[in-house]
Scaffold this motif. Structure first.
Motif: not given
Length: 178
Positions: A27-29, A44, A48, A50, A61, A144, A146, A173-175
């Motif tokens: 995951g990406k934050i 970034t 991550v 989740c 997460a 997604d 935020d 922001k999270c993806h």
């Protein structure tokens, strides 16, 4: 023969149970606390973890704080040592629930869902609410979202020398592709 049947039943029950949970470790934050006319304060983390329980909508997460990467190495060092104290508080954890979640109604068109839960950073916990866009994409669930937080809510002190160069509110922001 009984052992084979028992093993088969255990594996079958495990597989059906595991289908209720979707997981990622990539995951990406991204967070940003930049102020106009000053150097970008942005980092970034693309490692991550989740997990989403598709039956209950529960979501969690975990981000290792040292996993956040900045453009400027010195900024990353100050973030870890002086602000977030990643040696003492190595994890950022969110635990919550996607409200009215029904995996069977997901499509390739993103739908809005409310996510409510708690965010723990720097040893402090705060209630967080956000709106997430969730969709199905090729057998995966994509999330997604935020939200904004204030460093002071987590007892993160910004020295007065640099306080004018760091935003009072941090945009996150999270993806997640589960």
């Amino acid at each position: 023969m009984k052992k084979i049947i028992t093993i088969f039943l255990l594996v079958a029950s495990f597989l059906s149970f595991s289908q209720d949970k979707k997981v990622t470790k990539t995951g990406k934050i991204t967070f940003e606390a930049s102020v106009p006319s000053f150097e970008e304060v942005k980092a970034t983390n693309e490692g991550v973890s989740c997990i989403l329980n598709t039956k209950t909508g529960e979501i969690a997460a975990l981000a290792l704080v040292k996993g956040f990467r900045f453009k400027v190495a010195l900024m990353e060092e100050h973030f870890n040592e002086n602000y977030i104290e990643s040696g003492k508080y190595p994890k950022a954890i969110f635990k919550g629930k996607v409200e009215n979640f029904d995996v069977s109604k997901l499509t390739e068109t993103p739908q809005k869902f409310n996510i409510n839960g708690t965010l723990e950073i720097h040893g402090k916990t705060k209630e967080i609410s956000s709106i997430a866009l969730i969709k199905k994409s090729g057998g995966k669930i994509e999330i997604d979202t935020d939200f904004s937080v204030k460093p002071e809510d987590f007892d993160i002190k910004i020295p007065s020398v640099v306080s004018s160069k760091v935003a009072k509110t941090v945009d996150v922001k999270c993806h997640f592709s589960l």
